[in-house]
Enzyme design. Structure first.
Site, PDB file in Angstrom:
ATOM      1  N   CYS A  84      -2.330   8.972  -7.988  1.00 49.50           N
ATOM      2  CA  CYS A  84      -3.375   8.803  -7.248  1.00 49.50           C
ATOM      3  C   CYS A  84      -4.533   9.993  -7.613  1.00 49.50           C
ATOM      4  O   CYS A  84      -4.087  11.088  -7.589  1.00 49.50           O
ATOM      5  CB  CYS A  84      -3.238   8.683  -5.652  1.00 49.50           C
ATOM      6  SG  CYS A  84      -4.812   8.862  -4.781  1.00 49.50           S
ATOM      7  N   LYS A  91       0.745  -1.159   0.131  1.00 46.05           N
ATOM      8  CA  LYS A  91       0.124   0.026   0.052  1.00 46.05           C
ATOM      9  C   LYS A  91       1.006   1.179  -0.073  1.00 46.05           C
ATOM     10  O   LYS A  91       2.045   1.173   0.325  1.00 46.05           O
ATOM     11  CB  LYS A  91      -0.844   0.132   1.288  1.00 46.05           C
ATOM     12  CG  LYS A  91      -2.194   1.035   1.186  1.00 46.05           C
ATOM     13  CD  LYS A  91      -2.996   0.562   0.458  1.00 46.05           C
ATOM     14  CE  LYS A  91      -4.168   1.647   0.782  1.00 46.05           C
ATOM     15  NZ  LYS A  91      -4.023   2.853   0.168  1.00 46.05           N
ATOM     16  N   GLY A 102      -8.101   7.465   0.157  1.00 45.20           N
ATOM     17  CA  GLY A 102      -7.518   8.967   0.872  1.00 45.20           C
ATOM     18  C   GLY A 102      -6.062   8.517   1.314  1.00 45.20           C
ATOM     19  O   GLY A 102      -5.579   9.206   2.311  1.00 45.20           O
ATOM     20  N   LEU A 103      -5.566   7.471   0.638  1.00 42.85           N
ATOM     21  CA  LEU A 103      -4.215   7.254   1.107  1.00 42.85           C
ATOM     22  C   LEU A 103      -3.816   6.894   2.521  1.00 42.85           C
ATOM     23  O   LEU A 103      -2.777   7.262   3.129  1.00 42.85           O
ATOM     24  CB  LEU A 103      -2.972   8.127   0.421  1.00 42.85           C
ATOM     25  CG  LEU A 103      -3.071   8.657  -0.935  1.00 42.85           C
ATOM     26  CD1 LEU A 103      -2.210   9.830  -1.126  1.00 42.85           C
ATOM     27  CD2 LEU A 103      -2.496   7.329  -1.611  1.00 42.85           C
TER      28      LEU A 103
END
Length: 296
Positions: A123, A43, A70-71
């Site tokens: 992203c 991730k 949202g990371l």
């Protein structure tokens, strides 16, 4: 038959777990390796912990998934132990990292020791990160240069399709010193509840992944293969061995698999079996597929 070497990393097959799916712990990454992934990507990790956006963060739509996470991440410092554990089991691990400045990216690289880094410059829904940087070729070049100045391992750059010319951005990454480019991340998208009129995702906008975006990914890989001299890794909508062959013919030397894992955790082994059978039947080697569509 399926083994290959990418940016100096030897992997048992060209099927790599994409960032964002089953990559938030050592146990999840190891599970994907046992399921047949040739390598795994974590991730995305930042300098400080992030909780991410409010729910709902992932919904199913026609043709794929729509997400705006949202990371969320525990921070690179906290996750460093997980990276070490995965490496100690003999699994090739790539650390996906994000930051808002070249200095942040460089700082994160000094806190982790994976086999390679994947810079998240794509992203589509985190303000000040990802595609906000990755849409600017000059910014991409600066970030990659900053990381290459301190990293002693391969640096991959994950690109956004939400630009007018992905080839221009890929060239900027190469000029900054990137060892490979990864294409593509999700497409910026949204969904609305027609009964209430409200956007469904908690963040309103998100990223579309899954089978629906594969033609976009294939086109981007094709354009990048003609523009850059470094390896191109394809990602977006891969769920079958036929998808892998298509990406490789467009120019990919390997592919990453994400959304399909949510439907079948054994997808890597299933695809590997199909790909091996295809190569045997067609009497081809894996490397012969790469860029074939440019030679016909």
């Amino acid at each position: 038959m399926l083994s290959c070497t990418i940016t100096g990393l030897h992997i048992k097959n060209p099927l790599i777990l994409a960032s964002g799916i089953m990559g938030s712990s050592a146990s999840a990454l190891l599970r994907m390796a046992r399921a047949g992934a040739g390598a795994v990507v974590t991730k995305s990790l930042g300098l400080t912990p992030r909780e991410g956006y409010p729910n709902p963060t992932v919904i199913e739509v026609e043709g794929g998934l729509l997400n705006a996470m949202g990371l969320p991440n525990p921070s690179a410092d906290t996750f460093a132990r997980d990276v070490e554990e995965v490496k100690s089991r003999g699994v090739v691990v790539i650390a996906s990292i994000f930051g808002s400045t070249p200095e942040e990216f460089a700082s994160i690289t000094e806190r982790l020791d994976p086999h390679a880094f994947e810079l998240n410059l794509s992203c589509p829904h985190a303000k000040g990160y990802g595609a906000d940087i990755g849409a600017d070729p000059d910014a991409v070049r600066d970030v990659v240069s900053a990381v290459k100045a301190v990293a002693r391992i391969p640096v991959w750059v994950k690109l956004t399709p939400n630009v007018s010319s992905i080839a221009e951005v890929g060239l900027a990454a190469q000029e900054g010193g990137a060892d490979a480019v990864v294409a593509i991340n999700t497409l910026r998208a949204m969904a609305i509840d027609i009964h209430s009129g409200y956007p469904i995702l908690g963040h309103r906008f998100g990223g579309l992944s899954g089978a629906a975006i594969r033609p976009v990914g294939v086109r981007c890989v094709y354009e990048l293969y003609e523009a850059v001299d470094i390896p191109v890794i394809g990602v977006g909508g891969v769920g079958t061995w036929q998808d892998v062959v298509e990406y490789m013919m467009a120019g990919a030397c390997a592919v990453q698999i994400g959304s399909a894992v949510s439907e079948d955790v054994e997808v890597f082994s299933h695809i590997a079996s199909g790909l091996e059978a295809y190569l045997l039947e067609s009497k081809q080697e894996l490397k012969e597929l790469i860029g074939l569509a440019h030679r016909v």
